[in-house]
Structures are given as C-alpha cells and as structure tokens.
Scaffold this motif. Sequence first.
Motif, mmCIF file in Angstrom:
data_model
loop_
_atom_site.group_PDB
_atom_site.id
_atom_site.type_symbol
_atom_site.label_atom_id
_atom_site.label_comp_id
_atom_site.label_asym_id
_atom_site.label_seq_id
_atom_site.Cartn_x
_atom_site.Cartn_y
_atom_site.Cartn_z
ATOM 1 N N HIS A 1 1.055 -1.144 -0.106
ATOM 2 C CA HIS A 1 0.122 0.052 0.038
ATOM 3 C C HIS A 1 0.989 0.995 0.016
ATOM 4 C CE1 HIS A 1 -4.037 -2.286 1.334
ATOM 5 N NE2 HIS A 1 -3.130 -3.190 1.466
ATOM 6 N N ARG A 2 0.433 2.361 -0.765
ATOM 7 C CA ARG A 2 1.707 3.428 -0.795
ATOM 8 C C ARG A 2 0.754 4.577 0.177
ATOM 9 N NH1 ARG A 2 2.843 8.014 -4.345
ATOM 10 N NH2 ARG A 2 4.200 8.054 -4.700
ATOM 11 N N VAL B 1 -1.773 0.986 13.197
ATOM 12 C CA VAL B 1 -3.237 -0.253 12.551
ATOM 13 C C VAL B 1 -4.549 -0.566 13.057
ATOM 14 C CG1 VAL B 1 -4.048 -1.553 10.908
ATOM 15 C CG2 VAL B 1 -1.688 -0.594 10.311
ATOM 16 N N TYR B 2 -5.935 0.748 13.159
ATOM 17 C CA TYR B 2 -6.545 0.569 14.403
ATOM 18 C C TYR B 2 -8.101 0.243 13.197
ATOM 19 C CZ TYR B 2 -9.227 1.364 18.752
ATOM 20 O OH TYR B 2 -10.020 1.672 19.830
ATOM 21 N N ASN B 3 -8.794 -0.496 14.316
ATOM 22 C CA ASN B 3 -10.468 -0.356 13.695
ATOM 23 C C ASN B 3 -10.139 0.044 11.537
ATOM 24 O OD1 ASN B 3 -12.689 -1.175 13.527
ATOM 25 N ND2 ASN B 3 -13.288 1.298 14.080
ATOM 26 N N PHE C 1 -7.311 2.190 4.907
ATOM 27 C CA PHE C 1 -6.961 1.169 3.992
ATOM 28 C C PHE C 1 -7.970 0.224 2.270
ATOM 29 C CE2 PHE C 1 -3.114 -0.206 7.042
ATOM 30 C CZ PHE C 1 -2.077 0.281 6.180
ATOM 31 N N SER C 2 -9.190 0.275 2.706
ATOM 32 C CA SER C 2 -10.707 0.149 2.451
ATOM 33 C C SER C 2 -10.358 1.075 0.872
ATOM 34 C CB SER C 2 -11.902 -0.110 3.221
ATOM 35 O OG SER C 2 -12.352 0.901 3.667
ATOM 36 N N THR C 3 -10.265 2.429 1.721
ATOM 37 C CA THR C 3 -10.965 3.404 0.766
ATOM 38 C C THR C 3 -9.318 3.695 -0.589
ATOM 39 O OG1 THR C 3 -10.818 5.507 1.901
ATOM 40 C CG2 THR C 3 -12.595 3.476 2.118
ATOM 41 N N SER C 4 -7.407 3.536 0.696
ATOM 42 C CA SER C 4 -6.783 4.511 -0.004
ATOM 43 C C SER C 4 -6.654 5.540 -0.383
ATOM 44 C CB SER C 4 -6.679 3.791 -1.626
ATOM 45 O OG SER C 4 -6.050 2.348 -1.563
#
Length: 454
Positions: A265-266, A278-280, A298-301
């Motif tokens: 992931h960038r 990293v939290y929730n 992370f889900s939407t970047s």
Amino acid sequence: MESEENLLNVFLQLLLIGSHFTLVGPSPPEEGWQVYSSAQDSEGRCVCTVVAPQQTVCSRDARTKQLRQLLEKVQNMSQSIEILDQRTQRDMQFVERMEVQLKSLENKFKQVEEGHESNIARQYKSIKAKMEELRPLIPVLEAYKADALLVQQFKEEAANVTELLGSLQEQLGGLDYQELHSRVMDLDNRLRACMQRLACGKLTGISEPITMKTSGSRFGSWMTDPLAPAGDNRVWYMDGYHNNRFVREYQSMYDFMTTDNFTSHRLPHPWSGTGQVVYNGSIYYNKFQSHTIIKFDFSTSLISRSRQLDFAGYNNMYHYSWGGHSDIDLMVDESGLWAVYATNQNAGNIVLSKLSPNTLQIIRSWTTNHPKRSAGEAFMICGTLYVTNGYSGGTKVYYAYSTNSSTYEYIDIPLTNKYSHLSMLDYNPRDRALYAWNNGHQVLYNVTLYHIIQ
C-alpha cells in the motif's frame, strides 16, 4: 475422512484456552508446545498459558493424531478452568467472611440506634458511615458468587467433552463431529466471556521474546489490528523510520513468518518515526517533518482525517533516546487511541493525550515529569503508560504513569533485549502481547497483568 480431518484442523486453530486473546503465532516444529496467551493463576495474576501444538510431524493415522491433539487442548482448557476455580473459590471465602461482618455490624447499629445511649450512638453512626463506603463491594462479591457457579459448569462440561474425546480415540467413529465442534466452541466462548471481565490490570512481568521473523533494516514497525473482525489476522509491516511510504500487508501471521507474499500500500505522505498503529481498518501515522497525524483508510486508499498535534515537538526535537524521528508515538490499549510526545511548554517532558479515532481531536491530556529524550521506548496498557530505561543492552520497564489516578511510580520489570536495539515497542490489547522491532528482528513478548477489582 478428508472432510472430518479438515473440521478437526479448524478445531485446532479456533480452540483457545482461558480468555479472549488470539493465537499470535504457530509453534516452530523444534519447539513443540509454545506459550502464547493468558489465564489466571492462584494468586490472581493473568499468566500466558494458551498452547499451540506442533502440526508438522507426520503420522500414519492423521485422524488419530488430530484427535489426540484436540484431547490435549481440551485437557489444557480444564487446567485453566481449575486455576480460575481456585481463584474464584478463594475470593468467595473472603466475600462470605465480609458479608457476615457487614451483617453483624448492621445488627449492632440497629441495637444502639434504638437505645438512648447518645454518645455511643454517635460513635456508631460515624462507623456506620464508613461501612456505607464498603457497600459498593457487595455487587462485586455477588458477581464472584455467580462466577463460581459458571466455573463449576465449565468444569463439568470440559470433563464431558474430555470423556467423549477419549471414547472417540478408542472407537474412531460414531460421533457427530459438528455436535462436538459446537459444544467445544460454546464452552470456549463462555469461558472467554468470563475471563474478559478480568482483562485489565497492572503490568507485573514480560516474557522472553519470541522471534517471528528476521527481515528489514535496523529500524521499523510491525503490527496487527486489535479491532480487526474475527478471521482477519493480517500483519502490517513498515520498514525504516523516515522518507518511506510503502506499507506491506500479509494475509496472516503464518504468511508473514514463512513467505514473502504481500500486498503493498502506498501512503500519500511518508511517515516519521516508528510509532504507527493500525486500528479498526485504518493506519494512523505521523507525517514526515511535521506534527501532523494522518488517518489513512486501507479500504478506500484515502486519507479520512488529518490534524496537527498542537505544540508537539517533531523532526528530532523530542525523540526517544535512540533518535529516528521518534518524536510522536501513536499507540493503542484497551480504551482506545493515544499519542505520546513532548512540548516546550512541558519542558521536553512526556505529554500523553487520548485521541478520538474518528476526528483525531484530543479528548484529554496528561503531563508527566519524565523527559522524552531519556525514554528508550514506551507503550500503553489499561490506561497506564510504561517507559523503558533505554533501547540497547540491559533494558527494563522502570517508569509507569497512570492516567486513572494521574500519578506515577518507578518500577523494575526486566525486558530481554535479545538483539540489542529496540526501535519499536507497542502493546496489542487483543493479543495481550508486545510487538517489537529489535535490530531487524520482529519479535513478540507476552505480558503478565495483575487483575485489580475496580
């Protein structure tokens, strides 16, 4: 046969002993059984006792071996229940004695108050007022009584499951595997719920380190998400302490330990230091060369929130003693998200702030008397900040600041610094473990907490 073996494999991966903590790593073949999680000992301390069986040894009869391992696991659960039972029964004896004393005092108060001995009555009224302060203990004591009944039920059910498994080992047939799975899981879930009430406490010990992997540079951070949903065991990995923006995602702890298969992931901005969490489903980190905190989903970047941490030193102004742009350290415990940093206003001493995970606003701050530059590393457990005396050589946790009482104390808890250079040390409340980056080695420490009744 194959479906039954697969089901038993699921048993072995899901069945944990004593509390709500997850398995944080498999046991290497040469180590046999390995300690990873927690239970209660007879003195009330929360001690790591969950066992992960060796699973790589071949057997002529895989089904027999799996049954034997499951039997051993249930027997281990029985031992944990027995320990909890001893603790509960001991506390119940104290409860019963206290109840008798309280009732006796109440009877005496009634006798005196009904009489005309005014002076004595005034004295007893004063004592009665003190007794009223003890009344909040009664619901706690009643809860222990209920716990004792639950523990007895757990013992009986564990004994029944053990007997069934023993019979199954002899017969190798005739039992409904789904029914067995349901009973074992139900027992485990209820035991976890019971133990969850004893989740928080005071740090009293740290285990020897467990080396999970050797990779990366001398500095970095790695973690799992304490609020990840069931079945989400992803590992997040960030090499270096500045001018990097690539986060590795491994699907499981096993993948992290055994493969180089990862998703990259960038981040929109490089990070500073090793204090990321990293939290929730989001990563929280300090933007390089700033006192800005970024929440990246992370889900939407996409960046879902960013906010400046007012007055916080940055760019190696108030780093930990090892340096590395470690001015702002984000961390998580049972109660939520925290930031540890220092300010000029507090003379370079540590400031501890509780943050809203959604808005990143400061909910409340505490100022300590501990110089940030003199701290090796720090982590939060149950609302208390623990600080190490250094990062290399002989290391120990020696300072604790409680946000519950706004007080501090000096302690002496050894921390084995196996590879001689700590650049990251963070607590994960789901695993009840310390994650550390130790000179290019990713290691775990289990912790022992002494439960305090609130």
